[in-house]
Structures are given as structure tokens and as C-alpha cells.
Design a protein around this motif. Structure first.
Motif, mmCIF file in Angstrom:
data_model
loop_
_atom_site.group_PDB
_atom_site.id
_atom_site.type_symbol
_atom_site.label_atom_id
_atom_site.label_comp_id
_atom_site.label_asym_id
_atom_site.label_seq_id
_atom_site.Cartn_x
_atom_site.Cartn_y
_atom_site.Cartn_z
ATOM 1 N N LYS A 16 0.872 -1.066 -0.114
ATOM 2 C CA LYS A 16 0.104 -0.044 0.030
ATOM 3 C C LYS A 16 0.940 1.144 0.051
ATOM 4 O O LYS A 16 0.702 2.184 -0.854
ATOM 5 N N ALA A 17 2.147 1.263 0.740
ATOM 6 C CA ALA A 17 2.847 2.433 0.870
ATOM 7 C C ALA A 17 3.645 2.665 -0.361
ATOM 8 O O ALA A 17 3.537 3.771 -0.996
ATOM 9 N N LYS A 18 4.036 1.714 -0.999
ATOM 10 C CA LYS A 18 4.555 1.664 -2.357
ATOM 11 C C LYS A 18 3.540 2.424 -3.388
ATOM 12 O O LYS A 18 3.918 3.053 -4.077
ATOM 13 N N ASN A 19 2.412 1.633 -3.441
ATOM 14 C CA ASN A 19 1.468 2.307 -4.458
ATOM 15 C C ASN A 19 1.231 3.912 -4.038
ATOM 16 O O ASN A 19 1.131 4.744 -5.157
ATOM 17 N N LEU A 20 0.869 4.057 -2.927
ATOM 18 C CA LEU A 20 0.788 5.418 -2.397
ATOM 19 C C LEU A 20 1.926 6.491 -2.833
ATOM 20 O O LEU A 20 1.902 7.403 -3.544
ATOM 21 N N LEU A 21 3.109 6.081 -2.553
ATOM 22 C CA LEU A 21 4.124 6.803 -2.741
ATOM 23 C C LEU A 21 4.480 7.020 -4.387
ATOM 24 O O LEU A 21 5.016 8.181 -4.673
ATOM 25 N N ASN A 22 4.496 5.937 -5.018
ATOM 26 C CA ASN A 22 4.618 6.052 -6.378
ATOM 27 C C ASN A 22 3.515 6.725 -7.005
ATOM 28 O O ASN A 22 3.971 7.545 -7.969
ATOM 29 N N SER A 23 2.241 6.906 -6.630
ATOM 30 C CA SER A 23 1.355 7.570 -7.502
ATOM 31 C C SER A 23 1.807 9.247 -6.860
ATOM 32 O O SER A 23 1.240 10.086 -7.603
ATOM 33 N N GLU A 52 11.734 11.636 6.982
ATOM 34 C CA GLU A 52 10.521 12.478 7.754
ATOM 35 C C GLU A 52 9.206 12.776 7.054
ATOM 36 O O GLU A 52 8.438 12.958 7.357
ATOM 37 N N GLU A 53 9.628 13.055 5.617
ATOM 38 C CA GLU A 53 8.612 13.491 4.510
ATOM 39 C C GLU A 53 7.909 12.194 4.363
ATOM 40 O O GLU A 53 6.476 12.207 4.452
ATOM 41 N N ILE A 54 8.505 11.137 4.138
ATOM 42 C CA ILE A 54 7.642 9.865 3.785
ATOM 43 C C ILE A 54 6.725 9.349 5.090
ATOM 44 O O ILE A 54 5.594 8.998 4.754
ATOM 45 N N LEU A 58 2.819 8.845 5.366
ATOM 46 C CA LEU A 58 2.437 7.455 5.714
ATOM 47 C C LEU A 58 1.389 7.598 7.239
ATOM 48 O O LEU A 58 0.418 6.952 7.154
ATOM 49 N N GLU A 59 1.642 8.444 7.863
ATOM 50 C CA GLU A 59 1.012 8.709 9.270
ATOM 51 C C GLU A 59 -0.647 9.593 8.578
ATOM 52 O O GLU A 59 -1.395 9.163 9.188
ATOM 53 N N LYS A 60 -0.241 10.351 7.832
ATOM 54 C CA LYS A 60 -1.627 10.838 7.281
ATOM 55 C C LYS A 60 -2.470 9.993 6.571
ATOM 56 O O LYS A 60 -3.800 10.062 6.893
ATOM 57 N N ARG A 66 6.968 0.629 11.121
ATOM 58 C CA ARG A 66 7.740 0.464 12.651
ATOM 59 C C ARG A 66 8.764 1.575 12.840
ATOM 60 O O ARG A 66 8.632 2.433 13.761
ATOM 61 N N ASN A 67 9.773 1.941 11.875
ATOM 62 C CA ASN A 67 10.688 2.842 12.117
ATOM 63 C C ASN A 67 11.464 2.967 10.828
ATOM 64 O O ASN A 67 11.574 2.177 9.916
#
Length: 74
Positions: A16-23, A52-54, A58-60, A66-67
């Protein structure tokens, strides 16, 4: 260019993170977390943007992680 690894809580959230960030036009790939740094599910996302940006994105979007494990030069 530095590459950061962000340990994920599951492979599903890593995808999910990969798809979001790539988009959003961020470089992101899924890779196994190095065994000596093992944490979480064993999968991390590798990013070149400031971690920190990434993690803020992800938090939003409520994608748990994890970290930030480490940064390395590519």
C-alpha cells in the motif's frame, strides 16, 4: 543520493505504501529488511526522499510502519 529503509508492519502495508508513494511521484521499492536489523514483518520500503517527509505521508494516510532503520548512500 541516500536511500532510507522504513520497516513496515506487514507486506500488505508495504505494498500500500509503495503504491501510494509511487502515485505521488516518490521513488519507493519494497525490499527485505536486512536480517541483522530484523524488525517488523521482515519487509521495508526503500525511499530516497527525506524519511521524515515519507513517514508524515504514511501517518496522514494511516499506513502503519515500525521505524526508519538506516540511511545508506546509493
Amino acid at each position: 543520493m541516500k536511500k532510507s529503509l522504513i520497516a513496515m508492519t506487514s507486506i500488505t502495508y508495504a505494498m500500500k505504501a509503495k503504491n501510494l508513494l509511487n502515485s505521488l511521484k516518490y521513488y519507493c521499492e519494497i525490499q527485505r529488511t536486512p536480517k541483522d536489523l530484523g524488525t517488523g514483518c521482515g519487509y521495508s520500503i526503500a525511499v530516497t526522499a527525506p524519511p521524515e517527509e515519507i513517514t508524515a505521508i504514511l501517518e496522514k494516510e494511516r499506513i502503519p510502519f515500525r521505524n526508519v532503520i538506516f540511511e545508506q548512500k546509493r
